[in-house]
Design a protein around this motif. Structure first.
Motif, short mmCIF file in Angstrom:
data_model
loop_
_atom_site.label_atom_id
_atom_site.label_comp_id
_atom_site.label_asym_id
_atom_site.label_seq_id
_atom_site.Cartn_x
_atom_site.Cartn_y
_atom_site.Cartn_z
N THR A 149 -23.83 14.17 41.61
CA THR A 149 -22.72 13.51 42.32
C THR A 149 -21.37 13.91 41.73
OG1 THR A 149 -23.10 11.56 40.90
CG2 THR A 149 -24.06 11.52 43.11
N LEU A 150 -21.35 14.22 40.44
CA LEU A 150 -20.11 14.74 39.84
C LEU A 150 -19.73 16.06 40.50
CD1 LEU A 150 -19.35 14.96 36.01
CD2 LEU A 150 -18.79 16.82 37.56
N ARG A 151 -20.68 16.95 40.65
CA ARG A 151 -20.43 18.25 41.29
C ARG A 151 -19.92 18.05 42.72
NH1 ARG A 151 -25.74 21.52 39.11
NH2 ARG A 151 -24.65 23.15 37.96
N ALA A 152 -20.56 17.14 43.43
CA ALA A 152 -20.17 16.90 44.83
C ALA A 152 -18.73 16.39 44.91
CB ALA A 152 -21.13 15.91 45.48
N ARG A 153 -18.38 15.46 44.03
CA ARG A 153 -17.02 14.92 44.03
C ARG A 153 -15.99 15.99 43.67
NH1 ARG A 153 -15.56 9.75 43.00
NH2 ARG A 153 -13.47 10.67 43.04
N ALA A 154 -16.33 16.81 42.66
CA ALA A 154 -15.41 17.87 42.24
C ALA A 154 -15.21 18.90 43.33
CB ALA A 154 -15.93 18.53 40.96
N THR A 155 -16.28 19.22 44.04
CA THR A 155 -16.20 20.21 45.11
C THR A 155 -15.35 19.69 46.27
OG1 THR A 155 -18.39 21.07 44.52
CG2 THR A 155 -17.56 21.62 46.71
N ALA A 156 -15.45 18.39 46.52
CA ALA A 156 -14.71 17.79 47.65
C ALA A 156 -13.25 17.52 47.31
CB ALA A 156 -15.40 16.50 48.08
N ALA A 157 -12.92 17.45 46.02
CA ALA A 157 -11.55 17.11 45.63
C ALA A 157 -10.64 18.33 45.75
CB ALA A 157 -11.52 16.59 44.19
N PRO A 158 -9.57 18.26 46.55
CA PRO A 158 -8.72 19.44 46.76
C PRO A 158 -8.06 19.94 45.48
CG PRO A 158 -8.07 17.60 48.22
CD PRO A 158 -9.13 17.11 47.27
N GLN A 159 -7.69 19.04 44.57
CA GLN A 159 -7.02 19.44 43.33
C GLN A 159 -7.94 19.38 42.12
OE1 GLN A 159 -3.09 19.08 43.11
NE2 GLN A 159 -3.11 19.41 45.30
N GLY A 160 -9.24 19.27 42.35
CA GLY A 160 -10.18 19.15 41.25
C GLY A 160 -10.35 17.71 40.82
N LEU A 161 -11.32 17.48 39.97
CA LEU A 161 -11.65 16.13 39.52
C LEU A 161 -11.06 15.88 38.13
CD1 LEU A 161 -13.33 13.66 40.43
CD2 LEU A 161 -15.28 14.66 39.21
N LEU A 179 -17.97 22.77 30.94
CA LEU A 179 -18.73 22.30 32.10
C LEU A 179 -18.17 22.90 33.39
CD1 LEU A 179 -20.94 20.62 33.38
CD2 LEU A 179 -19.36 18.69 33.47
N ALA A 180 -16.85 22.96 33.49
CA ALA A 180 -16.24 23.55 34.68
C ALA A 180 -16.71 24.99 34.87
CB ALA A 180 -14.71 23.50 34.57
N GLN A 181 -16.80 25.73 33.76
CA GLN A 181 -17.23 27.13 33.84
C GLN A 181 -18.71 27.24 34.15
OE1 GLN A 181 -15.97 28.52 29.98
NE2 GLN A 181 -13.96 29.17 30.72
N LEU A 182 -19.53 26.46 33.48
CA LEU A 182 -20.98 26.54 33.66
C LEU A 182 -21.43 26.06 35.03
CD1 LEU A 182 -22.13 25.23 30.14
CD2 LEU A 182 -22.36 27.57 31.01
N ARG A 247 -28.83 19.16 29.92
CA ARG A 247 -29.89 20.16 30.10
C ARG A 247 -30.90 19.73 31.15
NH1 ARG A 247 -31.50 22.34 23.98
NH2 ARG A 247 -29.85 23.92 23.86
N GLU A 248 -31.26 18.46 31.12
CA GLU A 248 -32.20 17.95 32.12
C GLU A 248 -31.63 18.05 33.53
OE1 GLU A 248 -34.74 14.30 30.79
OE2 GLU A 248 -32.79 14.11 29.79
N GLN A 249 -30.30 18.02 33.62
CA GLN A 249 -29.66 18.05 34.92
C GLN A 249 -29.16 19.45 35.30
OE1 GLN A 249 -27.21 14.40 35.79
NE2 GLN A 249 -27.51 14.01 33.61
N GLY A 250 -29.66 20.45 34.58
CA GLY A 250 -29.42 21.83 35.00
C GLY A 250 -28.28 22.58 34.34
N VAL A 251 -27.61 21.98 33.34
CA VAL A 251 -26.51 22.66 32.65
C VAL A 251 -26.77 22.63 31.15
CG1 VAL A 251 -24.04 22.66 32.14
CG2 VAL A 251 -24.82 22.11 34.45
N ASP A 252 -26.76 23.80 30.52
CA ASP A 252 -27.05 23.89 29.09
C ASP A 252 -25.78 23.59 28.29
OD1 ASP A 252 -28.30 24.29 26.71
OD2 ASP A 252 -28.32 26.49 26.83
#
Length: 330
Positions: A149-161, A179-182, A247-252
């Motif tokens: 849900t964090l990714r979804a919100r960040a993707t939808a936010a025009p100026q970023g989260l 995190l932004a890069q990964l 890690r469990e949620q897909g980001v190391d």
């Protein structure tokens, strides 16, 4: 071989001074502390560094027979308070809660002409106090419950989260950049002058997210004023088994913050040994261990030499990470 009288006298004085120094060193340690000790916390009150400092200060004061007074000097990624201690007299009465920001990240994050101390040479590193993972928390009404849900919100936010942290130069600042890069999302760092003010802003809904050290966030997570969405530990933390790791949620993404006790360079060896022993004695008490466990910290066990090596290794480890991340102070 013949010597001039002046040479003999000078050598006699030097020998006498050496003898006094040898005899005087233990006496100096026994006389220390002769006044209250100032423990500089290079962040605002209410954050993890402040919390760790106040807990160790109470036990140290009781054991040393002099109060250990906390003095908050925030600013410039913990460098303002740290520089103050680097310039202080090396008499054991002015110390700093050194940490991953002040001695591993900020010196590489800020422009070279603004960094006024060497993280290793300008300090006497006395003892590692505790280490702990970081945790990301969200405002209860933000609709962010996990990394998806964090990714979804960040993707939808025009100026970023927006994501808050205790300040530029903190490990939590760097985690936002990483995190932004990964994850390939747009995150906007919102620095505060300490974790306390940042957490207040998240609870109030002024900022939807925060990257924080676990000790300063623990009570707010347990109290339900914020929602924990991911832990930056290799495995789930035993104190918060319900919080999934990144890690469990897909980001190391794994990071431990650390906090130690340091003084100015040139602190007498007898004082360093005594202070390290007293810190370790405080950390070994059942109530302090229980308190650290409650907010997710692991007490340190290094001697002064080991902690000095640790700080040097941490600086060497984070310098290339800061450069590769492209993170900037501010």
């Amino acid at each position: 071989m013949r010597f001039k009288a002046g040479t003999v006298r000078r050598r006699g004085v030097i020998a006498g001074l050496s003898a006094i120094a040898m005899v005087g060193a233990p006496a100096f340690a026994q006389a220390w502390p002769s006044q209250p000790i100032r423990l500089i916390v290079p962040f605002a009150p209410g954050g993890t560094t402040d919390l760790v400092a106040r807990l160790i200060a109470q036990g140290l004061g009781e054991r040393l027979g002099q109060p250990v007074i906390i003095e908050n000097r925030a600013g410039a990624g913990a460098m303002v308070g740290s520089e103050f201690v680097a310039r202080a007299a090396p008499d054991g009465h002015t110390l700093v809660m050194s940490n991953i920001a002040s001695h591993a990240i900020s010196p590489s994050l800020y422009p070279a002409n603004t960094v006024r101390y060497d993280a290793v040479r300008d300090f006497t590193h006395v003892a590692l106090v505790t280490s702990n993972p970081s945790v990301w928390v969200a405002h209860r009404g933000a609709g962010i419950t996990d990394l998806a849900t964090l990714r979804a919100r960040a993707t939808a936010a025009p100026q970023g989260l927006d994501v808050a942290s205790s300040g530029a130069g903190s490990s939590n600042h760097l985690l936002i950049v990483q995190l932004a890069q990964l994850a390939g999302i747009d995150l906007h760092h919102v620095p505060f002058r300490g974790a306390g003010p940042a957490m207040t802003a998240v609870i109030a809904g002024q900022v939807p997210l925060m990257s924080d050290s676990l000790p300063s966030a623990a009570a707010h997570i347990r109290g339900g004023s914020v929602r924990a969405i991911a832990m930056c530990s290799a495995e789930r933390h035993p104190s918060f088994p319900e919080v999934a790791t990144f890690r469990e949620q897909g980001v190391d993404l794994v990071c431990d913050s650390w906090f130690g006790l340091s003084g100015p360079a040139g602190l007498p060896a007898a004082i360093v040994a005594k202070l390290n022993a007293e810190v370790r004695a405080v950390l070994a008490t059942a109530d302090v261990r229980a308190r650290y466990a409650e907010f997710g910290g692991t007490p340190g066990t290094l001697d002064a030499a080991g902690f000095t090596r640790f700080v040097a290794e941490e600086f060497a480890r984070w310098a290339p990470v800061v450069r590769a991340s492209g993170a900037e102070a501010g």
